[in-house]
Design a protein around this motif. Structure first.
Motif, PDB file in Angstrom:
ATOM      1  N   UNK A  93      -3.779   5.504 -12.170  1.00 42.84           N
ATOM      2  CA  UNK A  93      -2.401   5.932 -12.395  1.00 42.84           C
ATOM      3  C   UNK A  93      -1.383   4.904 -11.910  1.00 42.84           C
ATOM      4  N   UNK A  94      -1.585   4.372 -10.699  1.00 41.44           N
ATOM      5  CA  UNK A  94      -0.649   3.367 -10.174  1.00 41.44           C
ATOM      6  C   UNK A  94      -1.434   2.259  -9.473  1.00 41.44           C
ATOM      7  N   UNK A  95      -2.439   1.751 -10.173  1.00 45.22           N
ATOM      8  CA  UNK A  95      -3.355   0.781  -9.568  1.00 45.22           C
ATOM      9  C   UNK A  95      -2.645  -0.463  -9.049  1.00 45.22           C
ATOM     10  N   UNK A  96      -1.761  -1.031  -9.826  1.00 46.45           N
ATOM     11  CA  UNK A  96      -1.100  -2.272  -9.436  1.00 46.45           C
ATOM     12  C   UNK A  96      -0.314  -2.104  -8.138  1.00 46.45           C
ATOM     13  N   UNK A  97       0.464  -1.023  -8.055  1.00 45.64           N
ATOM     14  CA  UNK A  97       1.279  -0.774  -6.864  1.00 45.64           C
ATOM     15  C   UNK A  97       0.414  -0.601  -5.624  1.00 45.64           C
ATOM     16  N   UNK A  98      -0.598   0.258  -5.703  1.00 41.25           N
ATOM     17  CA  UNK A  98      -1.389   0.556  -4.508  1.00 41.25           C
ATOM     18  C   UNK A  98      -2.335  -0.584  -4.127  1.00 41.25           C
ATOM     19  N   UNK A  99      -2.760  -1.378  -5.090  1.00 40.81           N
ATOM     20  CA  UNK A  99      -3.559  -2.554  -4.755  1.00 40.81           C
ATOM     21  C   UNK A  99      -2.731  -3.537  -3.926  1.00 40.81           C
ATOM     22  N   UNK A 100      -1.477  -3.695  -4.321  1.00 38.54           N
ATOM     23  CA  UNK A 100      -0.588  -4.565  -3.546  1.00 38.54           C
ATOM     24  C   UNK A 100      -0.405  -4.040  -2.123  1.00 38.54           C
ATOM     25  N   UNK A 101      -0.238  -2.727  -1.998  1.00 38.68           N
ATOM     26  CA  UNK A 101      -0.066  -2.134  -0.675  1.00 38.68           C
ATOM     27  C   UNK A 101      -1.337  -2.278   0.171  1.00 38.68           C
ATOM     28  N   UNK A 102      -2.488  -2.118  -0.452  1.00 36.32           N
ATOM     29  CA  UNK A 102      -3.752  -2.260   0.274  1.00 36.32           C
ATOM     30  C   UNK A 102      -3.912  -3.680   0.799  1.00 36.32           C
ATOM     31  N   UNK A 103      -3.593  -4.661  -0.016  1.00 34.74           N
ATOM     32  CA  UNK A 103      -3.718  -6.055   0.416  1.00 34.74           C
ATOM     33  C   UNK A 103      -2.754  -6.368   1.557  1.00 34.74           C
ATOM     34  N   UNK A 104      -1.554  -5.825   1.498  1.00 35.63           N
ATOM     35  CA  UNK A 104      -0.597  -6.020   2.597  1.00 35.63           C
ATOM     36  C   UNK A 104      -1.111  -5.362   3.872  1.00 35.63           C
TER      37      UNK A 104
END
Length: 391
Positions: free
Chosen positions: A143-154
């Protein structure tokens, strides 16, 4: 395929056996991306080894209150008598610190306490879910893979730098601390205001209030300006003007017949404002200013932003809303998906039927209302559902 089936399948997609089996492969990809950003193997091994999907996170994501509650149900649950009473106590207890923070950033104490109250009930509900697991699950979800992947990496970077513990806990959505910062907000806006070498958004009120105010200021909060106000709308008003996209000086809204909640003239000010109707033509109306947009940058839900503003006003002993509450059946995601599918079938582009009423769905609703000669308020509610179900 029916709207109900498509939404149900979307819900179950991430939790299917096939996808669960590929979660480990997904984490390997996250490892590669994180190492390219400088995160150490030691940190990645400690944070990701043996990590599994958390089904509860997906279920929480699909059932957020912003998706299912209408304005009145939402705001009465958020701006409750208990939250208001506790907020006034917190405002008084922290007056000196809050005033000092206001002098530096321009964010009023009542606004800061309103955020605090809505996010975690003044620190009572900061969340007890492992942040890495939650964000890894949401990153894997489509659903919001791009957003949460960025947050996980941060988050992994912050852990590697020693700014957060590897087992840090927070909400199911990956937010942490008293005012629920996402990892990217921690990295960009959080401040060790007491200069003790630790960034503590869980226990240090100095860090919490400075970080939250710094965040609000940098995303657009303007000192000395209101967030908005409740207003009345005249009979025969052109409701197509009620959208955040249209901004007019307060004086022009006055000329169009808009008055304050008591029916009196609007203040003479140069501020530009938008008119919003969170429950359509029969519900309350608000003129909102640029500080309202700052609140929206914190949380993109209009209902959330209105709740922050209203709770802030009530903390200052301002009156309750004048508009009379409307009681109507709530829509679930299948109802909204039906609306989206039907609007699409009628030639009004509501986007992919996902059961979430966003800007595209509201715009399609406006087009449908204009076509039929109805008041153009864009409200996706029970009346619209009944209209679309009528042969």
């Amino acid at each position: 395929m029916s709207a109900y089936t498509s939404v149900a399948n979307a819900r179950d997609d991430t939790l299917s056996v096939e996808n669960a089996q590929s979660f480990e492969a997904f984490l390997q990809d996250i490892r590669v991306k994180a190492m390219k950003q400088g995160v150490s193997k030691v940190t990645l091994d400690r944070a990701l080894t043996g990590l599994t999907l958390n089904p509860k996170v997906i279920k929480y994501d699909r059932n957020q209150a912003e998706f299912s509650l209408n304005f009145w149900r939402y705001i009465t649950s958020r701006v409750s008598a208990n939250r208001l009473e506790k907020g006034k106590i917190k405002l008084k207890e922290n007056r000196v610190l809050l005033n000092a923070v206001y002098q530096k950033y321009g964010v009023p104490p009542s606004i800061l306490v309103a955020f605090w109250g809505l996010e975690t009930n003044y620190g009572k509900n900061v969340g007890k879910m492992n942040l890495v697991r939650s964000l890894a699950t949401l990153s894997f979800d489509l659903r919001r893979r791009k957003f949460f992947t960025r947050e996980l990496l941060v988050l992994l970077k912050l852990i590697d730098e020693g700014k957060l513990p590897f087992d840090a806990q927070g909400s199911w959505a990956g937010a942490m601390g008293n005012t629920q910062f996402m990892p990217s907000n921690v990295a960009t806006y959080a401040i060790d205001a007491d200069n003790n070498g630790k960034l503590d958004l869980w226990h240090s009120k100095i860090d919490i209030f400075h970080s939250s105010s710094n965040f609000l200021k940098r995303i657009g909060w303007h000192r000395g300006e209101k967030w908005g106000r409740e207003v009345t709308v005249p009979v025969g008003f052109d409701f197509s003007l009620a959208t955040l996209k249209i901004k007019k000086p307060i004086g022009k809204w006055q000329k169009l017949g808009i008055r304050n909640a008591a029916g009196e003239d609007l203040p003479k000010a140069s501020l530009k404002a938008s008119l919003i109707l969170p429950m359509g033509v029969n519900g309350p109306a608000f003129l909102v200013y640029r500080n309202f947009h700052a609140i929206l940058r914190w949380n993109r839900s209009i209902l959330y932003a209105l709740s922050v503003g209203h709770l802030s006003d009530r903390l200052l002993d301002n009156q309750a809303l004048v508009a009379e509450p409307i009681i109507e059946p709530l829509l679930n995601r299948e109802d909204v998906a039906f609306i989206q599918t039907t609007l699409n079938d009628l030639g009004f582009d509501a986007g992919k039927p996902d059961g979430i009423s966003g800007p595209k769905t509201r715009q399609a609703t406006r087009q449908f209302q204009r076509y039929l000669g109805f008041p153009i308020d864009g409200y996706v509610g029970y009346q619209l559902l009944q209209q679309l179900k009528t042969p």
